[in-house]
Design an enzyme around this catalytic site. Sequence first.
Site, short mmCIF file in Angstrom:
data_model
loop_
_atom_site.label_atom_id
_atom_site.label_comp_id
_atom_site.label_asym_id
_atom_site.label_seq_id
_atom_site.Cartn_x
_atom_site.Cartn_y
_atom_site.Cartn_z
N THR A 43 -109.75 14.68 31.30
CA THR A 43 -110.33 15.34 32.24
C THR A 43 -110.65 15.47 33.69
O THR A 43 -110.56 15.82 34.72
CB THR A 43 -111.82 15.44 32.42
OG1 THR A 43 -112.57 14.09 32.44
CG2 THR A 43 -112.76 16.64 30.70
N ASP A 44 -109.93 13.89 33.98
CA ASP A 44 -110.04 13.16 35.98
C ASP A 44 -109.05 13.88 36.52
O ASP A 44 -109.49 14.37 38.07
CB ASP A 44 -109.51 12.07 35.66
CG ASP A 44 -108.76 11.07 34.97
OD1 ASP A 44 -107.76 11.82 34.58
OD2 ASP A 44 -108.18 9.77 34.79
N ALA A 130 -103.06 -0.27 25.56
CA ALA A 130 -103.97 -0.23 24.32
C ALA A 130 -105.21 1.25 25.12
O ALA A 130 -105.73 1.79 23.67
CB ALA A 130 -104.75 -1.32 23.34
N GLY A 131 -105.07 1.60 26.15
CA GLY A 131 -105.79 2.69 26.76
C GLY A 131 -106.85 1.83 27.14
O GLY A 131 -107.79 2.30 27.23
N ASP A 179 -109.41 5.64 35.97
CA ASP A 179 -109.58 4.22 35.65
C ASP A 179 -110.06 3.56 36.60
O ASP A 179 -110.26 2.15 36.51
CB ASP A 179 -107.73 4.25 34.74
CG ASP A 179 -107.27 5.13 33.68
OD1 ASP A 179 -108.14 5.21 33.04
OD2 ASP A 179 -106.46 4.85 32.75
N TYR A 229 -97.55 12.43 29.42
CA TYR A 229 -99.00 12.36 30.22
C TYR A 229 -98.20 13.49 30.70
O TYR A 229 -99.88 14.49 30.80
CB TYR A 229 -99.34 11.25 30.63
CG TYR A 229 -100.78 11.09 31.14
CD1 TYR A 229 -101.50 10.72 31.21
CD2 TYR A 229 -101.05 11.42 32.57
CE1 TYR A 229 -102.93 10.28 31.10
CE2 TYR A 229 -102.29 11.60 33.57
CZ TYR A 229 -103.64 11.06 32.48
OH TYR A 229 -104.05 11.38 32.93
C1 GLA Z 1 -105.73 6.74 31.35
C2 GLA Z 1 -105.31 8.01 32.81
C3 GLA Z 1 -106.21 7.82 32.95
C4 GLA Z 1 -107.17 9.47 32.41
C5 GLA Z 1 -107.23 9.27 30.83
C6 GLA Z 1 -107.49 10.26 29.99
O1 GLA Z 1 -105.92 6.44 31.39
O2 GLA Z 1 -104.51 6.98 33.75
O3 GLA Z 1 -106.41 8.79 34.11
O4 GLA Z 1 -106.66 10.88 32.46
O5 GLA Z 1 -105.84 8.54 30.37
O6 GLA Z 1 -108.86 10.52 29.75
#
Ligand code: GLA
Length: 399
Positions: A43-44, A130-131, A179, A229
């Site tokens: 959503t960011d 890894a998110g 992030d 992405y």
């Molecule tokens: C990655 C991107 C963030 C965000 C997330 C999904 O971490 O860097 O800006 O979009 O994916 O929520």
Amino acid sequence: MSHTIEQSPERLLERFNHKFGRSDEAVSTFFAPGRVNLIGEYTDFTGGLVFPCGINQGTTLLIRRTYNNQYRFSSTNFDLMAQLDQSEISQTYGDNWINYPLGVLDQFTRRGVTLDGFDCLYSGNVPNGAGLSSSASIEIVTAYALNQLLKTELSLLELVRISQSAENDFVGMQCGIMDQFAVAFAQAGHAMMLDCHTVEHRQVPLNLNGLSIIVTNTNQRRELNESAYNHRVRECQRALELLAPATGITYLGQLLPEQLAEHEDLFANDTVPLQRAQHISDENARVRAAVPALEAGNMQAFGELMNASHDSLRDLFEVSSDALNQLVKLAREQSTVLGSRLTGAGFGGCTVSLLPSTDVEPFINTVGPAYTKATGLTADFYTIQPGDGVRSISPDTSL
Ligand code: GLA
């Protein structure tokens, strides 16, 4: 919990001196955490809502000014040592992690700051890809360090913008602000409700009352490349173009589910942007519901919203993977698990689950082997302690 800071600041200083040699110039040490997003995914960049917290794993940076227009980058995690001169720091360095600090240096230069050389040693324990924002952690710790060493007196928000631009303009990933913001502004014991359009944020105490946040790494290395992405970013832009004239919205994060229901016909056969818009408007509504649920201690409701978030990321936004879906399914089969979802950008990486602390061990002992049986992969489990954001570390401070 397998990822702890393996090396004390003193030990890292020895390694720094060993790699770069000693000099009279002081070596400074900084730390930035990774983050885990509890709800509000993808959503960011639409100006929507997110709810991340800092974690206790992160990146430590030891840095020294050299004044000789030479830049050396090294890491305790990889073998490479890069040595660049002034003319080379404005170009990307292959497909390497060094692009994160280089992107930050580039942003300082663009703001008219004169750079004259640094030695940098990075040591990270956020699993890569890894998110959990290992890259934002590197960017923010670098920006924070440069700001201190060069006395540029930029605000923390400006350092967040610099780091996001490093990722957008230098690395080429059109990420939103979540992030870098989370890594910079995290507060121990809290998650933050962030409005990515206004960047207003509110720290919300994570009163878990006997529950734990467990992050599970699929160890399916994320196949996220910038292009997958960035593709989602473009699909969301397309949805906005279709919806803006009829609804008056200026960014997709404003879209309410009922507005979308009313204007679905605008999408004609363009079902992909419709699905993406559906996820965004529903996910924002979920964040709006999840935070008060947490504050009211209604963890059952919070968990259900986490589950709905994952299902939407899987079916509407299409950023999950077989390994993530398997892990989420196995987690939810455990009767005491309140919610489980993928976290971060997906395409592999980690899930985040909410469960009673007393059940963490049985959870690991059941889900771990079942996951290996189903996928042939071995999962890693981490208990999250919501930690503080970027900071200076003096050599005698324990991390
Ligand atoms: C990655 C991107 C963030 C965000 C997330 C999904 O971490 O860097 O800006 O979009 O994916 O929520």
